[in-house]
Scaffold this motif. Structure first.
Motif, PDB file in Angstrom:
ATOM      1  N   SER A 152       0.832  -1.202   0.006  1.00 35.47           N
ATOM      2  CA  SER A 152       0.028  -0.104  -0.014  1.00 35.47           C
ATOM      3  C   SER A 152       0.869   1.349  -0.093  1.00 35.47           C
ATOM      4  CB  SER A 152      -0.827   0.087   1.147  1.00 35.47           C
ATOM      5  OG  SER A 152      -1.750   0.956   1.463  1.00 35.47           O
ATOM      6  N   GLU A 153       1.912   1.156   0.718  1.00 35.94           N
ATOM      7  CA  GLU A 153       2.891   2.314   0.921  1.00 35.94           C
ATOM      8  C   GLU A 153       3.476   2.693  -0.561  1.00 35.94           C
ATOM      9  OE1 GLU A 153       5.624   1.405   3.940  1.00 35.94           O
ATOM     10  OE2 GLU A 153       3.863   1.706   5.514  1.00 35.94           O
ATOM     11  N   ARG A 154       3.561   1.571  -1.103  1.00 34.77           N
ATOM     12  CA  ARG A 154       4.345   1.682  -2.670  1.00 34.77           C
ATOM     13  C   ARG A 154       3.164   1.915  -3.721  1.00 34.77           C
ATOM     14  NH1 ARG A 154       7.652  -3.620  -3.456  1.00 34.77           N
ATOM     15  NH2 ARG A 154       8.228  -2.786  -5.275  1.00 34.77           N
ATOM     16  N   ARG A 155       2.058   2.009  -3.182  1.00 36.95           N
ATOM     17  CA  ARG A 155       0.929   2.290  -4.100  1.00 36.95           C
ATOM     18  C   ARG A 155       0.731   1.240  -5.172  1.00 36.95           C
ATOM     19  NH1 ARG A 155       2.737   8.297  -4.729  1.00 36.95           N
ATOM     20  NH2 ARG A 155       1.815   9.204  -2.869  1.00 36.95           N
ATOM     21  N   ILE A 156       1.083  -0.125  -4.791  1.00 34.62           N
ATOM     22  CA  ILE A 156       0.688  -1.154  -5.557  1.00 34.62           C
ATOM     23  C   ILE A 156      -0.595  -1.653  -5.114  1.00 34.62           C
ATOM     24  CG2 ILE A 156       1.424  -3.961  -5.917  1.00 34.62           C
ATOM     25  CD1 ILE A 156       4.145  -2.595  -5.689  1.00 34.62           C
ATOM     26  N   VAL A 157      -0.969  -1.444  -3.834  1.00 37.42           N
ATOM     27  CA  VAL A 157      -2.268  -1.913  -3.322  1.00 37.42           C
ATOM     28  C   VAL A 157      -2.807  -0.370  -2.929  1.00 37.42           C
ATOM     29  CG1 VAL A 157      -3.449  -2.858  -1.295  1.00 37.42           C
ATOM     30  CG2 VAL A 157      -1.781  -4.357  -2.330  1.00 37.42           C
ATOM     31  N   ALA A 158      -4.206  -0.181  -3.714  1.00 39.62           N
ATOM     32  CA  ALA A 158      -4.685   1.198  -3.283  1.00 39.62           C
ATOM     33  C   ALA A 158      -5.043   1.306  -2.000  1.00 39.62           C
ATOM     34  CB  ALA A 158      -6.004   1.170  -4.165  1.00 39.62           C
ATOM     35  N   ARG A 159      -4.917   2.659  -1.441  1.00 36.00           N
ATOM     36  CA  ARG A 159      -5.197   2.585  -0.024  1.00 36.00           C
ATOM     37  C   ARG A 159      -6.775   2.542   0.260  1.00 36.00           C
ATOM     38  NH1 ARG A 159      -2.687   2.685   4.287  1.00 36.00           N
ATOM     39  NH2 ARG A 159      -4.568   2.102   5.967  1.00 36.00           N
ATOM     40  N   GLU A 160      -7.727   2.823  -0.609  1.00 27.69           N
ATOM     41  CA  GLU A 160      -8.944   2.352  -0.668  1.00 27.69           C
ATOM     42  C   GLU A 160      -9.143   0.841  -0.411  1.00 27.69           C
ATOM     43  OE1 GLU A 160      -8.256   6.147  -2.502  1.00 27.69           O
ATOM     44  OE2 GLU A 160      -7.646   4.151  -3.131  1.00 27.69           O
ATOM     45  N   ALA A 161      -8.200   0.206  -1.048  1.00 31.59           N
ATOM     46  CA  ALA A 161      -8.491  -1.268  -0.995  1.00 31.59           C
ATOM     47  C   ALA A 161      -8.063  -1.688   0.333  1.00 31.59           C
ATOM     48  CB  ALA A 161      -7.484  -1.980  -2.013  1.00 31.59           C
ATOM     49  N   ARG A 162      -6.973  -1.201   0.811  1.00 36.86           N
ATOM     50  CA  ARG A 162      -6.320  -1.594   2.059  1.00 36.86           C
ATOM     51  C   ARG A 162      -7.622  -1.376   3.281  1.00 36.86           C
ATOM     52  NH1 ARG A 162      -5.814  -2.853   6.300  1.00 36.86           N
ATOM     53  NH2 ARG A 162      -4.087  -3.427   7.407  1.00 36.86           N
ATOM     54  N   ASP A 163      -8.087  -0.009   3.189  1.00 29.32           N
ATOM     55  CA  ASP A 163      -9.143   0.427   4.002  1.00 29.32           C
ATOM     56  C   ASP A 163     -10.388  -0.376   3.969  1.00 29.32           C
ATOM     57  OD1 ASP A 163      -7.323   2.399   4.959  1.00 29.32           O
ATOM     58  OD2 ASP A 163      -8.147   4.117   3.696  1.00 29.32           O
ATOM     59  N   ARG A 164     -10.183  -1.231   2.982  1.00 29.29           N
ATOM     60  CA  ARG A 164     -11.752  -1.953   2.977  1.00 29.29           C
ATOM     61  C   ARG A 164     -11.661  -3.186   3.983  1.00 29.29           C
ATOM     62  NH1 ARG A 164     -15.783  -4.200   3.022  1.00 29.29           N
ATOM     63  NH2 ARG A 164     -17.411  -4.464   1.651  1.00 29.29           N
ATOM     64  N   ILE A 165     -10.361  -3.489   4.659  1.00 27.45           N
ATOM     65  CA  ILE A 165     -10.241  -4.569   5.630  1.00 27.45           C
ATOM     66  C   ILE A 165     -10.328  -3.826   6.935  1.00 27.45           C
ATOM     67  CG2 ILE A 165      -9.086  -6.687   6.497  1.00 27.45           C
ATOM     68  CD1 ILE A 165      -7.394  -6.070   3.787  1.00 27.45           C
ATOM     69  N   THR A 166     -10.888  -4.525   7.973  1.00 28.74           N
ATOM     70  CA  THR A 166     -10.733  -4.437   9.325  1.00 28.74           C
ATOM     71  C   THR A 166      -9.832  -5.503  10.070  1.00 28.74           C
ATOM     72  OG1 THR A 166     -12.929  -3.143   9.191  1.00 28.74           O
ATOM     73  CG2 THR A 166     -11.926  -3.812  11.572  1.00 28.74           C
ATOM     74  N   VAL A 167      -8.856  -5.088  10.449  1.00 30.79           N
ATOM     75  CA  VAL A 167      -8.058  -6.136  11.086  1.00 30.79           C
ATOM     76  C   VAL A 167      -8.052  -5.911  12.634  1.00 30.79           C
ATOM     77  CG1 VAL A 167      -5.601  -7.043  11.279  1.00 30.79           C
ATOM     78  CG2 VAL A 167      -6.521  -6.247   9.200  1.00 30.79           C
ATOM     79  N   VAL A 168      -8.302  -6.845  13.576  1.00 34.97           N
ATOM     80  CA  VAL A 168      -8.547  -6.808  14.935  1.00 34.97           C
ATOM     81  C   VAL A 168      -7.661  -7.962  15.579  1.00 34.97           C
ATOM     82  CG1 VAL A 168     -10.647  -5.488  14.580  1.00 34.97           C
ATOM     83  CG2 VAL A 168     -10.626  -8.036  15.000  1.00 34.97           C
ATOM     84  N   ALA A 169      -7.596  -7.493  16.962  1.00 37.40           N
ATOM     85  CA  ALA A 169      -6.518  -8.632  17.611  1.00 37.40           C
ATOM     86  C   ALA A 169      -7.334  -9.342  18.672  1.00 37.40           C
ATOM     87  CB  ALA A 169      -5.799  -7.912  18.306  1.00 37.40           C
ATOM     88  N   ASP A 170      -8.541  -9.001  18.755  1.00 32.50           N
ATOM     89  CA  ASP A 170      -9.479  -9.839  19.790  1.00 32.50           C
ATOM     90  C   ASP A 170     -10.826  -9.910  19.476  1.00 32.50           C
ATOM     91  OD1 ASP A 170     -11.034  -7.657  20.846  1.00 32.50           O
ATOM     92  OD2 ASP A 170      -9.141  -7.023  22.077  1.00 32.50           O
ATOM     93  N   LEU A 171     -11.444 -10.918  20.095  1.00 35.91           N
ATOM     94  CA  LEU A 171     -12.871 -11.253  19.901  1.00 35.91           C
ATOM     95  C   LEU A 171     -13.893 -10.206  19.868  1.00 35.91           C
ATOM     96  CD1 LEU A 171     -13.756 -14.072  18.914  1.00 35.91           C
ATOM     97  CD2 LEU A 171     -14.646 -14.341  21.227  1.00 35.91           C
ATOM     98  N   PRO A 172     -13.711  -9.219  21.114  1.00 44.06           N
ATOM     99  CA  PRO A 172     -14.608  -8.075  21.198  1.00 44.06           C
ATOM    100  C   PRO A 172     -14.454  -7.308  20.020  1.00 44.06           C
ATOM    101  CG  PRO A 172     -13.905  -8.791  23.251  1.00 44.06           C
ATOM    102  CD  PRO A 172     -13.067  -9.653  22.439  1.00 44.06           C
TER     103      PRO A 172
END
Length: 192
Positions: A152-172
């Motif tokens: 994403s930083e290299r603009r190979i993956v669009a920021r809008e694409a990266r923003d489409r995912i929510t990554v979380v560390a726990d169940l709640p």
């Protein structure tokens, strides 16, 4: 009466790590506690079986979708409220996506990654507006997202694409991101 909110869970059908099996069972229990239904890969083994068994034990409706060539290999979840057998893996993924209101990716291997990437891409390309959530338990996907963030930083993956995912560390946090109201707001809520 409308169908309950439906969460598709992608996860391993091969690991026997107790911590991962326990995580899957907790996910199934929480789906049931919320009155939601589960869409899964239709196997009764490993994490896939644990999430479905726990969801059913809590009273959730479970929908398993499995291609016929995996019925014996993944030991089909014959206890599912609906067990849908497809001809191909592609049909399996299409049916799982069609039956789901949101997607949760737990730890898994290449099959889980394929499902996640296809769902993520479909959301980015406008094929659906459903939440795409990754539960990065104990940093399981840390290396993957470090690589994706670099792209994403290299603009190979669009920021809008990266923003489409929510990554979380726990169940709640995962369930907060999956909830029906979260469907309109997407973005990374990484909690590492």
């Amino acid at each position: 009466m409308s169908a309950p909110y439906s969460v598709c869970v992608y996860c391993s059908a091969s690991t026997d790590e107790p911590a991962l099996i326990s995580l899957a069972a907790r996910v199934g229990t929480e789906i049931a506690r919320r009155g939601w239904q589960l869409v899964s890969g239709g196997g009764h083994v490993s994490m896939m079986g644990a999430v479905a068994t726990a969801a059913r034990a809590g009273g959730a409706h479970t929908i398993g979708v499995i291609p016929k060539h995996l019925v014996h290999r993944e030991v089909a979840d014959v206890d599912a409220d609906e067990l849908l057998v497809t001809d191909t893996m592609r049909q399996r993924k299409q049916l799982m996506e069609a039956r789901a209101d949101a997607f949760l990716t737990l730890p898994g291997g290449i099959g889980t990654l394929e499902e996640f990437f296809e769902t993520w891409t479909g959301g980015y390309l406008g094929e659906h507006t459903k939440p795409v959530v990754v539960l990065d338990a104990d940093g399981f996907y840390e290396g993957l997202f470090r690589w994706i963030d670099g792209l994403s930083e290299r603009r190979i993956v669009a920021r809008e694409a990266r923003d489409r995912i929510t990554v979380v560390a726990d169940l709640p946090a995962a369930f907060a991101a999956l909830r029906p109201a979260a469907a309109t707001g997407v973005g990374d809520r990484r909690e590492h």
